[in-house]
Design a protein around this motif. Structure first.
Motif, PDB file in Angstrom:
ATOM      1  N   THR A 262       1.936 -33.011 -17.400  1.00 36.90           N
ATOM      2  CA  THR A 262       3.353 -33.253 -17.695  1.00 36.90           C
ATOM      3  C   THR A 262       4.049 -31.939 -18.071  1.00 36.90           C
ATOM      4  O   THR A 262       5.173 -31.683 -17.648  1.00 36.90           O
ATOM      5  CB  THR A 262       3.496 -34.297 -18.819  1.00 36.90           C
ATOM      6  OG1 THR A 262       2.959 -35.531 -18.355  1.00 36.90           O
ATOM      7  CG2 THR A 262       4.960 -34.508 -19.206  1.00 36.90           C
TER       8      THR A 262
ATOM      9  N   GLN B  29       7.196 -40.175 -16.776  1.00 36.67           N
ATOM     10  CA  GLN B  29       6.051 -41.012 -17.146  1.00 36.67           C
ATOM     11  C   GLN B  29       6.586 -42.233 -17.895  1.00 36.67           C
ATOM     12  O   GLN B  29       7.501 -42.108 -18.696  1.00 36.67           O
ATOM     13  CB  GLN B  29       5.113 -40.185 -18.052  1.00 36.67           C
ATOM     14  CG  GLN B  29       3.690 -40.675 -18.052  1.00 36.67           C
ATOM     15  CD  GLN B  29       2.728 -39.646 -18.697  1.00 36.67           C
ATOM     16  OE1 GLN B  29       3.094 -38.549 -19.058  1.00 36.67           O
ATOM     17  NE2 GLN B  29       1.470 -40.051 -18.807  1.00 36.67           N
TER      18      GLN B  29
ATOM     19  N   ASP C 139       5.995 -38.162 -12.384  1.00 43.85           N
ATOM     20  CA  ASP C 139       4.942 -38.166 -13.394  1.00 43.85           C
ATOM     21  C   ASP C 139       4.339 -39.561 -13.517  1.00 43.85           C
ATOM     22  O   ASP C 139       4.960 -40.461 -14.070  1.00 43.85           O
ATOM     23  CB  ASP C 139       5.531 -37.714 -14.742  1.00 43.85           C
ATOM     24  CG  ASP C 139       4.450 -37.236 -15.707  1.00 43.85           C
ATOM     25  OD1 ASP C 139       3.266 -37.522 -15.456  1.00 43.85           O
ATOM     26  OD2 ASP C 139       4.805 -36.577 -16.701  1.00 43.85           O
TER      27      ASP C 139
HETATM   28 MG   LIG Z   1       1.486 -36.629 -18.954  1.00 46.87          MG
END
Ligand SMILES: [Mg+2]
Ligand SMILES: Nc1ncnc2c1ncn2[C@@H]1O[C@H](COP(=O)(O)OP(=O)(O)OP(=O)(O)O)[C@@H](O)[C@H]1O
Length: 384
Positions: free
Chosen positions: A42, A83, A161
């Protein structure tokens, strides 16, 4: 298109999230970043759109050093699927999807029309889903909205992500397929994070396998599975990497065996003699253009007449270029010792279990040597 040069990120508490990262993503390429939790995926991603600033090193996008680009202007060129999706709970699906165009100052009607078009693209009927709120969607549908939202302003670069993280394996595979089909059409430059090696292999043109804060291997799926660069990578891709490799290795004409050929208008008696002389149990039946008519077994030919009248339709076949895994699946499904490989209607040859194994091993050698699979000598395989 995206280039990392010796990029390091150290957080204020002393954590080194990524350490001396260098790699390049070509235009229109899809690179997957794969590795265990906390390895810096990330962080890598968020440095591309300057949500996180590197401690040292340089990142360029389209040749421009992004440290010198206004972050807001930069982010217009970069779609971002974060994410956990991160849809705004109090906005409708349509408004969520129109977020970036609205921020860019598009007229409301145009932004909404674009949003509707993208919802359609990701397989959500805007009439049904546009006015819903995120909590009224399934996990997979939410993830689709996340992808639609990232694509809304048609950015050349897409950061994703774990875009398909929060769904069950069946839905996940379906979303992956849809995404690949979409990517064929839109050809974005994509960085996609996953912690799942299967997903990385399935989606990536190339894969960056992360250890802690470092890339251990950056290569094609076939090379990562066939020739892991380090024992860490070998462990990460798993003991069944040979099996996984079946799904990323394509059938090539050189892999095939040539069975005996009979013509539809050939007398059965003559074909039978030829089969006996060659010790063959069956022949493939091709017309004069080399198109597949079917196959015929030695026992049927005894009935006489023409080969064409006795031929069976070929059920076990796959197109050339299909993954070896598909051929293997067909062999198992029909309990067949071979599977025909076609190019359109044209018959190219048959793949047998032995040839399949050979193709797999030859492709490992070809990757390691950097040559075409056909150039790998068979004896180098047999000796290996
Ligand atoms: Mg991550
Ligand atoms: N703001 C922060 N301050 C300090 N350390 C941080 C910060 N953000 C992330 N880290 C640390 O940096 C490392 C990399 O984090 P990152 O979020 O990039 O991992 P990741 O590979 O995306 O993991 P995951 O698969 O769990 O999402 C981790 O050790 C994490 O704890």
């Amino acid at each position: 298109m995206i280039r990392f040069e010796q990029v390091t990120k150290r957080y204020p508490d002393g954590t080194t999230a990524v350490d001396g990262l260098s790699f390049e993503v070509a235009e229109g390429e899809l690179v997957t970043l794969v590795g265990p939790s906390g390895c810096g995926k990330t962080t890598t991603m968020m440095m591309v759109n300057r949500l996180i600033e590197p401690t040292s090193g340089r990142i360029t996008v389209g040749g421009e050093d992004i440290a010198r680009v206004d972050p807001v202007r930069l982010r217009r060129r970069i779609g971002y699927v974060i994410q956990q999706v991160g849809l705004f709970p109090h906005r409708t699906v349509l408004d969520n999807t129109a977020t970036v165009p609205t921020l860019l100052g598009w007229k409301r009607a145009r932004a909404r029309a674009r949003a509707a078009e993208l919802l359609d693209l990701v397989g959500l009927d805007p009439k049904t889903y546009g006015s819903r709120y995120p909590e009224q969607l399934s996990g997979g549908q939410r993830q689709r909205v996340g992808v639609a939202r990232a694509l809304a302003a048609d950015p050349p670069v897409l950061l994703m992500d774990e875009p398909f993280g929060a769904v069950d394996p069946v839905v996940r595979e379906q979303l992956q397929d849809e995404f690949l089909r979409m990517q064929e059409a839109v050809r974005k430059t994509v960085l996609l994070v996953t912690h799942d090696i299967e997903e990385a292999v399935r989606l990536g043109d190339r894969i960056a396998v992360y250890g802690a804060g470092r890339i251990e291997q950056f290569d094609t799926p076939g090379a990562v599975l066939g020739a892991p660069a380090t024992s860490y990578v070998a462990g990460f891709v798993g003991a069944d990497r040979g099996l996984k490799r079946l799904s990323v290795t394509e059938i090539e004409p050189d892999d095939l065996e040539q069975p005996l050929v009979a013509r539809p208008d050939e007398p059965a008696e003559r074909a039978l003699d030829r089969l006996r002389a060659e010790g063959a149990r069956w022949a493939v039946v091709l017309d004069a253009d080399g198109d597949l008519h079917g196959w015929v077994g030695i026992d049927e030919l005894a009935a006489g007449g023409t080969v064409g009248a006795l031929a069976h339709r070929m059920t076990a076949w796959v197109p050339v270029g299909a993954p070896l895994k598909q051929a293997f699946g067909v062999m198992l499904q029909y309990d067949a010792g071979w599977v025909a490989v076609l190019d359109g209607a044209r018959f190219l040859g048959v793949l047998t279990p032995a040839k399949l194994h050979e193709a797999l091993r030859r492709s490992v050698d070809a990757d390691a040597l950097g040559v075409a699979r056909g150039q790998v000598r068979f004896d180098s395989v047999a000796d290996a």
